[in-house]
Design an enzyme around this catalytic site. Structure first.
Site: not given
Length: 330
Positions: A132, A177, A180, A200
């Protein structure tokens, strides 16, 4: 009797999961007592689809739209689509614009039956996606953060639910992310020097775009917990050893060795029956979430859809005539 009940249960399951099934193919699902509608599995190509996708690459009118580049490959690679993230200044960090652009591209891709495989890659050397955009995140109100993460999660789910094979080409770092996104792909290829991890917990949060669910399903619960709890970052060789990626390669001078390997894999899929590949993916994805008996019933229901296709007849004729088949996805 048990088999019939399992088939019925499988059909009911797929009907209840209308959103997931709809994402796997563009047309609405229609079920009889014994089979799906073939129209659902074939999809419906929209006339503006290819144009809409290409606009993000060759016809982009702003710098923002260039953050996501899409290419339809030609010649021997016709049918392969490459989606590249291009934010060099932020190591391809996922911001609002990138998520929006990827979402729009996916909406077009899922209804284009000319698409056979999608490769996700970076246009920036040495990086896949750093996760992110924390600079953008720092400016968000807490309510905005929740909304953004929900949108990112939905977009990454759309990647997982594309009806065609997807490959992540990891030619550099894939964190948070970014990993992910890669986990949502069917296959992952990375270079030995790549750095991967769900980091995270270092920021006092957890993976919020599918990482807590897809990582344990990929490498096992205990090891996934260890990696998430520690926020550990691993390289390509270790990722291959634990099953996080399918292939690991040495980086080349151009910095695109993982992409080249992904392209070679995608080329292996091209000669196969398009309808068969789509329903095989659907059967695998749905079957992995249920018990074996229900999974076998899902397989049976999906197999049924390949029987009346022109491609199946073409495959038999090609075998008889000792020539390569010419499939049309019909």
């Amino acid at each position: 009797m048990a088999a019939a009940s399992a088939v019925s249960a499988a059909l009911s399951l797929l009907q209840r999961r209308g959103g997931l099934v709809a994402a796997a193919a563009p047309a609405a699902l229609s079920c009889s007592s014994s089979s799906f509608s073939l129209a659902h599995l074939r999809g419906s190509a929209r006339g503006c689809c290819s144009t809409a996708v290409r606009r993000y690459s060759s016809e982009a009118k702003s710098g923002e739209e260039q953050e996501v580049r899409v290419r339809y490959l030609d010649d021997e690679h016709k049918g392969i689509v490459v989606l590249g993230i291009n934010r060099a200044h932020s190591k391809n960090a996922l911001n609002k614009n990138v998520i929006k652009m990827i979402s729009k591209v996916l909406e077009a891709l899922k209804s284009d039956k000319k698409v056979r495989t999608v490769i996700f890659r970076s246009e920036v050397p040495g990086v896949f996606c750093a996760g992110a955009d924390l600079k953008e995140r720092a400016k968000m109100h807490s309510s905005e953060v929740s909304s953004f993460v929900s949108r990112a999660r939905a977009t990454i789910n759309d990647i997982a639910n594309l009806p065609v094979p997807t490959i992540a080409a990891i030619d550099g770092i894939a964190l948070g992310g970014g990993l992910e996104l890669a986990l949502a792909c069917d296959i992952r290829v990375a270079v030995t020097s790549a750095k991967m991890g769900l980091v995270e917990t270092k920021l006092a949060i957890i993976p919020g775009a599918g990482g807590t669910q897809r990582l344990p399903r990929t490498i096992g619960v205990s090891l996934a917990k260890e990696l998430i709890f520690s926020a550990r970052v691993i390289d390509g060789n270790e990722a291959k050893s634990i099953g996080l990626i399918s292939h690991v390669v040495e980086q080349n001078e151009a910095g695109d060795a993982a992409y080249r390997r992904a392209l070679a894999l995608a080329a292996e899929f091209l000669p196969q029956g398009p309808v068969a590949i789509r329903v095989a993916k659907l059967a695998i994805n749905q079957g992995m979430e249920v018990d074996m008996l229900t999974g076998l019933a899902i397989e049976e229901a999906c197999y049924t859809q390949t029987i009346p296709t022109k491609d199946r007849i073409e495959g038999l004729l090609a075998f008889k005539e000792k020539r390569p088949p010419h499939y049309k996805g019909e």
